[in-house]
Design a protein around this motif. Sequence first.
Motif: not given
Length: 127
Positions: A32-34, A65-69, A72-85, A87-90
């Motif tokens: 899921e991209f935003r 990597l930063l732009t992707l972080a 992208c708020t969801l990847f392969d069934g994993k909800d990433l929206s609660a993670m900070n972009p 360093p967590e999603r990065y």
Amino acid sequence: MEALDPTEVIDALMFEGTYVKEIEITPKTKAEFRVRSAKEVNEINRTLGSINPETSLQMSTELGLLTLAYACTLFDGKDLSAMNPYPERYNFFSNYPAPVVSILLRKLTEFDTEVEKALGQDNVENF
């Protein structure tokens, strides 16, 4: 990627502050991209500056990597929206093999291009 509905994109950006779309990466994998806000683009640039890449290749890799972080708020069934972009999603995306990250960045570029097309002059004037 199929063309986006201009009205849907414009409405989402104006009334929700972003536009989000689920994208098929492979038949089994979705992301899921935003759209990033101007503030987030500035945060990406500031973070990139603090990382202080030494080569153009390193800068390109870090920017991707930063732009992707941030996008992208969801990847392969994993909800990433609660993670900070950062360093967590990065860090999450940094642990994937480089070819996987390249595919995600290619799909993100396609998404961004389609959003830009949906916001073309004719579409905005007819809104």
